[in-house]
Design a protein around this motif. Structure first.
Motif, PDB file in Angstrom:
ATOM      1  N   GLY A  58       0.614  -1.522  -0.196  1.00 21.79           N
ATOM      2  CA  GLY A  58       0.533  -0.113   0.103  1.00 21.79           C
ATOM      3  C   GLY A  58       1.002   1.276   0.342  1.00 21.79           C
ATOM      4  N   ARG A  59       1.926   1.988   0.815  1.00 21.06           N
ATOM      5  CA  ARG A  59       2.953   2.779   0.657  1.00 21.06           C
ATOM      6  C   ARG A  59       3.035   2.778  -0.545  1.00 21.06           C
ATOM      7  NH1 ARG A  59       8.116   3.059   2.645  1.00 21.06           N
ATOM      8  NH2 ARG A  59       8.201   0.993   2.925  1.00 21.06           N
ATOM      9  N   TYR A  60       3.706   1.591  -0.626  1.00 24.27           N
ATOM     10  CA  TYR A  60       4.252   1.876  -2.159  1.00 24.27           C
ATOM     11  C   TYR A  60       3.383   2.043  -3.477  1.00 24.27           C
ATOM     12  CZ  TYR A  60       7.857  -0.349  -0.625  1.00 24.27           C
ATOM     13  OH  TYR A  60       9.218  -0.373   0.831  1.00 24.27           O
ATOM     14  N   LEU A  61       2.066   1.811  -3.396  1.00 22.04           N
ATOM     15  CA  LEU A  61       0.973   1.599  -4.515  1.00 22.04           C
ATOM     16  C   LEU A  61       0.937   3.468  -4.332  1.00 22.04           C
ATOM     17  CD1 LEU A  61      -0.790  -1.022  -4.334  1.00 22.04           C
ATOM     18  CD2 LEU A  61       0.970  -0.645  -5.966  1.00 22.04           C
ATOM     19  N   GLN A  62       0.961   4.265  -2.884  1.00 21.22           N
ATOM     20  CA  GLN A  62       0.686   5.573  -2.899  1.00 21.22           C
ATOM     21  C   GLN A  62       1.792   6.705  -3.500  1.00 21.22           C
ATOM     22  OE1 GLN A  62      -0.029   5.856   1.486  1.00 21.22           O
ATOM     23  NE2 GLN A  62      -2.118   4.716   1.496  1.00 21.22           N
ATOM     24  N   GLU A  63       2.772   5.943  -2.625  1.00 18.36           N
ATOM     25  CA  GLU A  63       4.344   6.862  -3.198  1.00 18.36           C
ATOM     26  C   GLU A  63       4.066   6.852  -4.850  1.00 18.36           C
ATOM     27  OE1 GLU A  63       7.471   5.185  -1.793  1.00 18.36           O
ATOM     28  OE2 GLU A  63       6.857   6.000   0.303  1.00 18.36           O
ATOM     29  N   ASP A  64       3.761   6.075  -5.760  1.00 18.29           N
ATOM     30  CA  ASP A  64       3.350   5.794  -7.121  1.00 18.29           C
ATOM     31  C   ASP A  64       2.586   6.367  -7.784  1.00 18.29           C
ATOM     32  OD1 ASP A  64       4.277   4.973  -9.748  1.00 18.29           O
ATOM     33  OD2 ASP A  64       2.721   2.707  -9.537  1.00 18.29           O
ATOM     34  N   ALA A  65       1.473   6.656  -7.153  1.00 13.82           N
ATOM     35  CA  ALA A  65       0.019   7.157  -7.647  1.00 13.82           C
ATOM     36  C   ALA A  65       0.634   9.256  -7.255  1.00 13.82           C
ATOM     37  CB  ALA A  65      -0.831   6.991  -6.615  1.00 13.82           C
ATOM     38  N   GLN A  66       0.887   9.421  -6.011  1.00  9.22           N
ATOM     39  CA  GLN A  66       2.119  10.530  -6.051  1.00  9.22           C
ATOM     40  C   GLN A  66       2.601  10.714  -6.693  1.00  9.22           C
ATOM     41  OE1 GLN A  66       2.967  10.839  -2.096  1.00  9.22           O
ATOM     42  NE2 GLN A  66       1.221  10.540  -0.931  1.00  9.22           N
TER      43      GLN A  66
END
Length: 199
Positions: free
Chosen positions: A184-192
């Motif tokens: 989840g943390r990496y997906l949020q960073e990728d989306a940002q």
């Protein structure tokens, strides 16, 4: 939807395996319906139909699907031919252990681990994270194979039938949820990052 299609033959297998054996007539022939042997025959037929339709529609099957259908036909066929459920009991452990070997081997063969090849179109992760996720899937399949072996050969009765259908599905869902929580943390960073690039 794809996961349901993959599990459809197993669900039908479970229903037939739990039925009390009875004789049924079809096209002038008498067949036994109910119990492990007839359920295995139906598993083979439904797997061929389901994967055949998938192949017809997609013009190909995933390697995991090809391996699964081959295991069903070979081990299921031996179960029906020799009327011995031991062959089918080996299917789930062997398939899961084979997946574990493939995931682990992919870390040393080629430039990307298998999980990165499967999911890199959907997410971007640092290389060490791809390797951690890939290793976790290898360990999961190793343990799932061991759990299937234990259910089939160490627990008396037909508990292995229940575990084969619901245990595998439940454990896979739980593990997948845990994986997405980890990612989840990496997906949020990728989306940002993607959002900043489009501004």
């Amino acid at each position: 939807m794809k996961q349901f299609i993959d599990f459809l033959p197993l669900i039908i297998f479970f229903v037939v395996a739990k039925m009390d054996p009875r004789e049924v007539s079809l096209a002038g022939q008498t067949f036994e319906l109910g119990g492990i042997i007839s359920a295995t025959a139906i598993l083979i037929v439904t797997s061929i139909i389901v994967y055949g339709l998938l192949w017809y529609r997609q013009k190909s099957l995933e390697k995991s699907q090809m391996f699964t259908i081959a295991a069903v036909i070979i081990l299921g066929g031996m179960t029906v031919l020799f009327r011995d459920e031991t062959f089918l009991k080996w299917k789930a452990p062997l398939v899961n252990w084979a997946f574990a070997v493939v995931f682990l081997a992919s870390q040393f063969i080629g430039s990307k681990p298998l999980i990165e090849r499967m999911l890199s179109h959907a997410m971007t992760l640092p290389k060490p994270v791809w390797y951690k996720v890939n290793t976790s899937w290898a360990v999961f399949f190793l343990l799932l194979g061991a759990a299937n072996w234990f259910a089939a050969f160490m627990v008396p009765g037909d508990f292995w039938v229940d575990f084969k259908v619901f245990g595998n599905l439940g454990l896979t869902l739980v593990f997948t949820v845990v994986q997405f929580m980890f990612l989840g943390r990496y997906l949020q960073e990728d989306a940002q990052t993607t959002g900043k690039e489009t501004e």
